[in-house]
Each structure stands twice: as C-alpha cells, then as structure tokens.
Design a protein around this motif. Structure first.
Motif, PDB file in Angstrom:
ATOM      1  N   ALA A 171       0.831  -1.207   0.000  1.00  0.00           N
ATOM      2  CA  ALA A 171       0.000   0.000   0.000  1.00  0.00           C
ATOM      3  C   ALA A 171       0.869   1.262   0.000  1.00  0.00           C
ATOM      4  CB  ALA A 171      -0.898  -0.018   1.232  1.00  0.00           C
ATOM      5  N   PRO A 172       0.521   2.253  -0.838  1.00  0.00           N
ATOM      6  CA  PRO A 172       1.343   3.468  -0.907  1.00  0.00           C
ATOM      7  C   PRO A 172       0.890   4.554   0.074  1.00  0.00           C
ATOM      8  CG  PRO A 172      -0.253   3.462  -2.676  1.00  0.00           C
ATOM      9  CD  PRO A 172      -0.523   2.222  -1.875  1.00  0.00           C
ATOM     10  N   ILE A 173       1.805   5.472   0.313  1.00  0.00           N
ATOM     11  CA  ILE A 173       1.507   6.686   1.076  1.00  0.00           C
ATOM     12  C   ILE A 173       1.376   7.812   0.041  1.00  0.00           C
ATOM     13  CG2 ILE A 173       2.489   8.370   2.705  1.00  0.00           C
ATOM     14  CD1 ILE A 173       3.990   5.969   3.997  1.00  0.00           C
ATOM     15  N   SER A 174       0.319   8.614   0.175  1.00  0.00           N
ATOM     16  CA  SER A 174       0.095   9.673  -0.820  1.00  0.00           C
ATOM     17  C   SER A 174       1.074  10.832  -0.607  1.00  0.00           C
ATOM     18  CB  SER A 174      -1.343  10.186  -0.714  1.00  0.00           C
ATOM     19  OG  SER A 174      -1.479  10.907   0.496  1.00  0.00           O
ATOM     20  N   TYR A 175       1.152  11.683  -1.620  1.00  0.00           N
ATOM     21  CA  TYR A 175       2.067  12.822  -1.545  1.00  0.00           C
ATOM     22  C   TYR A 175       1.641  13.777  -0.432  1.00  0.00           C
ATOM     23  CZ  TYR A 175       5.139  16.579  -3.189  1.00  0.00           C
ATOM     24  OH  TYR A 175       6.114  17.533  -3.277  1.00  0.00           O
ATOM     25  N   ALA A 176       0.331  13.923  -0.292  1.00  0.00           N
ATOM     26  CA  ALA A 176      -0.188  14.833   0.750  1.00  0.00           C
ATOM     27  C   ALA A 176       0.191  14.321   2.135  1.00  0.00           C
ATOM     28  CB  ALA A 176      -1.710  14.938   0.629  1.00  0.00           C
ATOM     29  N   GLN A 177       0.092  13.019   2.287  1.00  0.00           N
ATOM     30  CA  GLN A 177       0.450  12.426   3.586  1.00  0.00           C
ATOM     31  C   GLN A 177       1.957  12.583   3.852  1.00  0.00           C
ATOM     32  OE1 GLN A 177      -1.263   8.562   2.666  1.00  0.00           O
ATOM     33  NE2 GLN A 177      -2.813   8.812   4.275  1.00  0.00           N
ATOM     34  N   ASP A 181      -0.772  12.744  -7.879  1.00  0.00           N
ATOM     35  CA  ASP A 181      -1.220  11.360  -7.749  1.00  0.00           C
ATOM     36  C   ASP A 181      -0.087  10.375  -8.066  1.00  0.00           C
ATOM     37  OD1 ASP A 181      -3.319   9.616  -7.090  1.00  0.00           O
ATOM     38  OD2 ASP A 181      -3.557   9.103  -9.226  1.00  0.00           O
ATOM     39  N   ASP A 182       0.873  10.836  -8.874  1.00  0.00           N
ATOM     40  CA  ASP A 182       2.018   9.963  -9.201  1.00  0.00           C
ATOM     41  C   ASP A 182       3.059   9.962  -8.081  1.00  0.00           C
ATOM     42  OD1 ASP A 182       1.059   9.382 -11.825  1.00  0.00           O
ATOM     43  OD2 ASP A 182       1.760  11.373 -12.465  1.00  0.00           O
ATOM     44  N   ARG A 183       3.013  10.987  -7.288  1.00  0.00           N
ATOM     45  CA  ARG A 183       4.064  11.142  -6.262  1.00  0.00           C
ATOM     46  C   ARG A 183       3.755  10.273  -5.034  1.00  0.00           C
ATOM     47  NH1 ARG A 183       3.696  16.673  -8.104  1.00  0.00           N
ATOM     48  NH2 ARG A 183       5.712  17.334  -8.970  1.00  0.00           N
ATOM     49  N   SER A 221       6.249  18.015   7.252  1.00  0.00           N
ATOM     50  CA  SER A 221       6.059  19.360   7.811  1.00  0.00           C
ATOM     51  C   SER A 221       5.857  19.349   9.326  1.00  0.00           C
ATOM     52  CB  SER A 221       4.854  20.021   7.130  1.00  0.00           C
ATOM     53  OG  SER A 221       3.692  19.262   7.428  1.00  0.00           O
ATOM     54  N   ASP A 222       5.784  18.150   9.911  1.00  0.00           N
ATOM     55  CA  ASP A 222       5.563  18.068  11.361  1.00  0.00           C
ATOM     56  C   ASP A 222       6.788  18.640  12.075  1.00  0.00           C
ATOM     57  OD1 ASP A 222       3.739  15.863  13.360  1.00  0.00           O
ATOM     58  OD2 ASP A 222       5.481  16.999  14.129  1.00  0.00           O
ATOM     59  N   PRO A 223       6.586  19.606  12.977  1.00  0.00           N
ATOM     60  CA  PRO A 223       7.745  20.242  13.635  1.00  0.00           C
ATOM     61  C   PRO A 223       8.548  19.278  14.504  1.00  0.00           C
ATOM     62  CG  PRO A 223       5.666  20.963  14.608  1.00  0.00           C
ATOM     63  CD  PRO A 223       5.306  20.186  13.401  1.00  0.00           C
ATOM     64  N   ARG A 224       7.962  18.138  14.877  1.00  0.00           N
ATOM     65  CA  ARG A 224       8.695  17.174  15.722  1.00  0.00           C
ATOM     66  C   ARG A 224       9.600  16.256  14.895  1.00  0.00           C
ATOM     67  NH1 ARG A 224       3.164  15.114  18.298  1.00  0.00           N
ATOM     68  NH2 ARG A 224       2.762  15.291  16.076  1.00  0.00           N
ATOM     69  N   VAL A 225       9.481  16.404  13.559  1.00  0.00           N
ATOM     70  CA  VAL A 225      10.251  15.518  12.676  1.00  0.00           C
ATOM     71  C   VAL A 225      11.536  16.211  12.250  1.00  0.00           C
ATOM     72  CG1 VAL A 225      10.271  14.415  10.408  1.00  0.00           C
ATOM     73  CG2 VAL A 225       8.247  14.247  11.870  1.00  0.00           C
ATOM     74  N   ALA A 226      12.678  15.537  12.537  1.00  0.00           N
ATOM     75  CA  ALA A 226      13.970  16.098  12.127  1.00  0.00           C
ATOM     76  C   ALA A 226      14.383  15.568  10.761  1.00  0.00           C
ATOM     77  CB  ALA A 226      15.035  15.730  13.158  1.00  0.00           C
ATOM     78  N   MET A 227      13.948  14.357  10.459  1.00  0.00           N
ATOM     79  CA  MET A 227      14.313  13.757   9.176  1.00  0.00           C
ATOM     80  C   MET A 227      13.124  12.922   8.709  1.00  0.00           C
ATOM     81  SD  MET A 227      17.176  10.757   8.626  1.00  0.00           S
ATOM     82  CE  MET A 227      16.112   9.384   9.061  1.00  0.00           C
TER      83      MET A 227
END
Lengths: 422, 224
Positions: free
Chosen positions: A81-87, A235-237, A93-99
C-alpha cells in the motif's frame, strides 16, 4: 625422564592414533558447532541492527510493523500500500520531525531491489549509527534517472560509473515489464556497509515518479508521448515508506517527541514501526530456532561423549594385559581407574581445543559467506567465559563417558588377563 | 630376634566358589630370605594361582600369606598394591612387557610405583639393564629378541630390590639351551639382589638347579 601417569595416557592415545583422532574430531565438531551458534546468535542480532541505522521510525501503510521493517529495510518484498504525496508532506512538515526521507519500492534490476529515494537518503541517514554512507566512486544522484549502486549490487551486476541500465517493474521473480523508455545512468557506487542496502540499486525518486506517470499515461493512451518530470501529478508522487527521525537534542539519540509523534501517526492510519523493537521481536521468534540448534549441538556433544566411551570400551579388551601388568607392578585399582578416566578427559580436552580452533575458523568462514552472499556483516563474538564453559563441559562430559571403561579397568582380573594365550 | 622368612604360608586354602573343588590347600611353606625354591606340579594344578595368592592379586578362601613378615591379605587394597610394587617381583612365561614402551621404560614402570625418587628411575633402569646384558635399552620392548626380552623382564622384576621374586613357568616357551640360560639369568639376578625366589614349573629338567624343591601335591594339606 621418568615415567608418569601422563606418559602412560599419552602412549595409550598415540598407540590408537586413528581412534584417538576420529574420536577427538567428533568432540571438536560438537564444540565447534556449539561455539559458532553461540557466537552467531549475538552477532546476527547486531548484524540485523545494521540497516535501520539512525532512523527512529519507519512509517508505511503495511499491515504489520514487522512486515514493514522486513520489506522497508531488509527488502524482503515490495510494500503493497502506498503513502500519498499529501500524507508525505504532512509528515515532513511536522515540527517534531527532524528527518523524513521518502522512498519507494516496487522496481528491480537484475534480481536486485530498487529503492527510489532522494539525495537526503545519503546525506541525512546513516545505515549504521555513527557510520554514514561513503562513496567508493562517484557521487549521489542530482538528476532524475541517475542511480547509485550498493557495494554488493555493483559486484553482482558488474556495472561501473557511466553505465546505463533499464529498471523492471515488479520485484525479482515477479517483474511485469521493463521500463525500456527510460535509461538510468550509474553516477555513484557505495562502499560496503554490511547491511541489506549493499544489495540495492538506489534510484532518484523523481525519476521513479516519472516512470510511473508514464505508465499511467500509456494505460490511458497507448500512443502517449514520452513523459518528463514536468508531467508528474501529485497522484504519481506516491511513496511506500518514510524513514523518520524525531527531533532530539544535539548528540542524543533519545527524543521526547518520539512517543507522541508515533502515537499521532498511528492515529492518522499509518503503520509506525520502531525498527529496533521489531528486530528484537524477530529475534525472539528466531531465538526458538536457535534453541533447537543449540539442543542439536548438545546432542552431538553427548554423541561424541558416547563415541569416547565406545572407543575406550573397545580398547579395554586389548588393554587388559597392560592394565594387569600395571597392577602386578604395584598400581592400585583406583590408580588404573584414574588413568582411564583421565585418558577419557584428555580426549575431551583434545577435542575441545580442536573445537575452539574450528569455531574460530568456521565462524569467520560463515561470516565471510554471509557477507558475500547476503551482504550482511556478522562479526562472530567468542566471549572467553563461553569458551571456558564449553571446554569445561566437553571435558566433564568426556570424563563422565570414561566411567564405564574405567570401571572395566578397575575390575580387571589380573590372573585371567595374564594367562598365556592358548 | 630371628629374621622373618621372605615368604611364610600358613593353612592357605583357595577355591573359586564353595561348590568348586579346592585348588590350593597348603598347610605350611616357608622360603627364607635369599632362598631359591622350585615348586613343581603338573599343568592346571594351581601353581600360577598360588603365585597370584602370594602376590595378593587373588583372595584366599582361608589362611595367611606373610611376605617379609607382613600379612599381605590383611592389608587394605591400596597398601597391598604398594607393598607388592616394592616387595614382590614377578616374572612370567610370556614376559608381559608393555609394547609401545622401550626396554628402559618397562623397567621404569616398575619403579614408578616404588619409593625410589623419580630422578633416579632412568639411571637405575639403564644400569640394571646394562648389568643384565640388554644391548638396546632404548629400543621398543617388542622389537627385541626373545632372549633380550627375557632379560628386560628379569630387570623389571628386581628393579625395586624386592624381598621375593615369583617366577611363573619362566622357561615354558623356550628350548632347553635358552631355558638354561634364562634360569641362569634369573637365579643369578636374584642371588645378586638378595631376593628369595619361588619358581613354579612343570619342567622336570629344572629340578637340578634348585637346592630345595617341593611339589604342590606334597604340600597339599589334604594329601598329607
């Protein structure tokens, strides 16, 4: 030099050299097997920790955390199952994410998995903590349709910098078609990391999106013109996984944000796996198999003790006269009992020493084979206390195996044994 | 106080089990220190059994055996084995040298269970072998000629300077000339070492060599 008990034992062992060597070899195999298994158990765990590197979380849409780790890090299969580009953008963009390094699997080349990702994969992610990527040749990709080869992948394919290749859709053995329209160029070859990534072809993610955008267009219009990165839609991303590292203090691996971040991502429908925990789970499962292997080695060890007993028992018939002469010369029953028991223990000790040498050579041979065939770096570890424990066990077992023949020696009738042959 | 005999046997009886016939039944036999006694008897009458009883390698049904004044069967197993190693030498018909050990090592094996200090073992063994005419003391025992093996067996029996040497049919497998030479060797060695000799044999030609002779049949209490 005088004659000692040890001289008698040594002569006894050398007078039956073939039996001594084969019996000691049986013990050596058992001791070697046991030591290699013990050494590999821990080393294997460490080897599997390589690959997940310094990521905290692997975010996918897989049905289980263990499957996502096996597919996302160890390339066991293509994520479904894929993860969408928006997801993806939401995670990034989550500020808690460093990488948050996106990747996409599903293609292959010459039976090797292809991981489409971004240049950040090489810049921000280290496959083993503290051991960042190093290029043996070339550089990371800067353009779509550029690839970087893992060390083992370069060995297997024989590709060099500047060579071109076409990727196939589908994993090894399930390829559906080759993307003949898109030629990839090798721009970098990595040094070995001792992780599953060594057997991987890394492609630029934009290139992968372009190929799949083209596939979409051709499905709608078989005569569709060549697709360029400009023709990609959101949709391709799609991606199949995101390597995530939560923000932490400089120089620290621990992150207070990790728990809440993982929780929120799970609430949003992602499968969030902590690779180190999943690998520990995997080893709990595999650990049961290890117990079986160790039990097998223990059985071989007991069998080798039985073979010592049989060898000494059979030799007793020939040695009755020797033992009777020793008794006549003044050796007590206890002393001949001790001689046979010590001889048995000596066989165990010889075998144990041989076993330790076998384990040292065999362990490194197995490690080399694993490195060459699977690209997994395993360094066998032989803690001295394990070696001592196994050697002492082997000698003790051998001494126990000597009790029956020693009892025979103890009970030998001197008069009967010295009777001249008819 | 008179010197103890090298061997004193008193009412010695032996049978393998209560239902079996009596094999040994000797009322009394003394062998003085340094004395040489020939014990004759036909094959299968218990001559070898008597020697094993004297050496403490078999348990009598009754009676006592004193070697150098000490009751060998009253000793504990370990003490008896040690006593045998230091006080009794044995010579066998087939020599019973240990293959895989040199001539010197076979003699040193006897010293191994004695009180002789270890550092003296090799020199003592080599000196004894030289005295007895063993030409290749470092050769494997089984590579020596029969005559040389016999000499090694004698050297081993007297290595610990025992009070008593027991010889079990020492010439049974030899021709008359070699048998005479072997007995010369054994008797001379015992004389020179001061050991008493109890030799059992069924060979009538032996009789002239011994001042004292006895047959097992005559010694038997049941036929007295």
């Amino acid at each position: 030099m005088s004659i000692t008990d040890f001289t008698i034992i040594r002569r006894s062992l050398t007078s039956r050299m073939f039996s001594t060597v084969t019996t000691a070899f049986t013990v050596a195999i058992a001791v070697g097997m046991l030591l290699v298994l013990l050494a590999m158990m821990d080393a294997g765990k460490q080897a599997f920790r390589r690959g997940s590197g310094d990521m905290h979380l692997l975010v996918t849409k897989e049905p289980s955390a263990l499957v996502s780790v096996l597919n996302g890090i160890f390339y066991a299969g293509a994520p479904a199952a894929p993860i969408s580009y928006a997801q993806l953008q939401r995670i990034q963009s989550d500020p808690r994410v460093a990488m948050a390094i996106p990747n996409q699997q599903g293609d292959s080349y010459a039976g090797l998995p292809v991981l489409a990702t971004t240049a950040a994969f090489f810049a921000d992610f280290a496959p083993t903590p503290g051991e960042p990527w190093r290029f043996a040749a070339g550089r990371t990709f800067e353009q779509p349709f550029e690839v970087v080869l893992g060390a083992k992948a370069a060995d297997i394919t024989g590709l060099r910098l500047g060579d071109t290749l076409e990727l196939s859709h589908g994993r090894a053995g399930t390829e559906t078609h080759t993307h003949n329209e898109f030629h990839y160029t090798v721009v970098g070859i990595l040094e070995s990391t001792g992780s599953p990534h060594d057997r991987t072809v890394f492609a630029d993610l934009v290139g992968a999106w372009t190929v799949h955008a083209h596939d979409r267009r051709v499905r709608n219009d078989p005569d569709a013109a060549h697709t360029t990165p400009g023709g990609i839609t959101d949709d391709d991303r799609k991606v199949t996984g995101v390597y995530v590292r939560a923000a932490s203090r400089r120089g620290s691996n621990a992150s207070a944000a990790l728990g809440p971040l993982a929780y929120q991502l799970r609430q949003e429908g992602f499968m969030v796996a902590e690779p180190t925990k999943e690998i520990d789970k995997l080893f709990k499962i595999v650990g049961n198999i290890n117990v079986i292997f160790i039990a097998m080695a223990a059985v071989v060890m007991v069998s080798s003790a039985v073979s010592i007993m049989v060898a000494l028992y059979n030799s007793m018939e020939q040695r009755k006269r020797q033992i009777a002469v020793l008794r006549v010369l003044g050796a007590s029953r206890g002393r001949v009992f001790g001689l046979v028991l010590t001889e048995s223990a000596m066989l165990g000790l010889l075998g144990a020493i041989g076993g330790v040498l076998l384990a040292l050579v065999g362990g490194f041979a197995v490690a080399e084979a694993l490195r060459k065939t699977l690209g997994i770096v395993v360094t066998p570890i032989y803690p001295p206390e394990w070696i001592m424990l196994v050697v002492v066990s082997a000698v003790t077992l051998a001494a126990l195996a000597g009790i029956v023949p020693a009892m025979m020696a103890y009970r030998i009738s001197v008069a009967k044994s010295l009777r001249p042959a008819a | 106080m008179p010197e103890s005999p090298a061997l004193h046997i008193e009412k010695l009886r032996f049978q393998y089990s209560p239902r079996d016939p009596v094999v040994i039944d000797i009322d009394s036999l003394d062998v003085a220190a340094g004395e040489q006694v020939l014990l004759t008897g036909t094959s299968g009458r218990g001559k070898s059994t008597l020697l094993y009883l004297v050496a403490g390698l078999m348990e009598p049904t009754g009676g006592r055996v004193l070697v150098n004044g000490q009751d060998i069967h009253a000793m504990s197993g370990h003490t008896r084995d040690r006593f045998r190693g230091t006080s009794i030498g044995m010579i066998f018909q087939t020599f019973n040298l240990l293959p895989g050990f040199s001539a010197a090592e076979n003699v040193m094996l006897a010293l191994m269970f004695s009180d002789v200090p270890r550092r003296e073992h090799r020199d003592r063994a080599l000196a004894l072998l030289e005295t007895l005419g063993v030409e290749r003391p470092n050769a494997a025992a089984d590579e020596l000629s029969i005559g040389q093996q016999q000499r090694v067996a004698v050297a081993r029996a007297i290595a610990c300077r025992p009070a008593l040497v027991l010889a079990d049919e020492p010439t049974a497998s030899l021709d008359p000339d070699n048998a005479a030479a072997a007995m010369d060797l054994i008797q001379t060695a015992c004389t020179e070492s001061g050991a008493a000799l109890l030799c059992v044999s069924h060979d009538p030609a032996m009789a002239d060599r011994f001042a004292r002779r006895a047959s097992l049949h005559e010694l038997s209490a049941s036929t007295a």
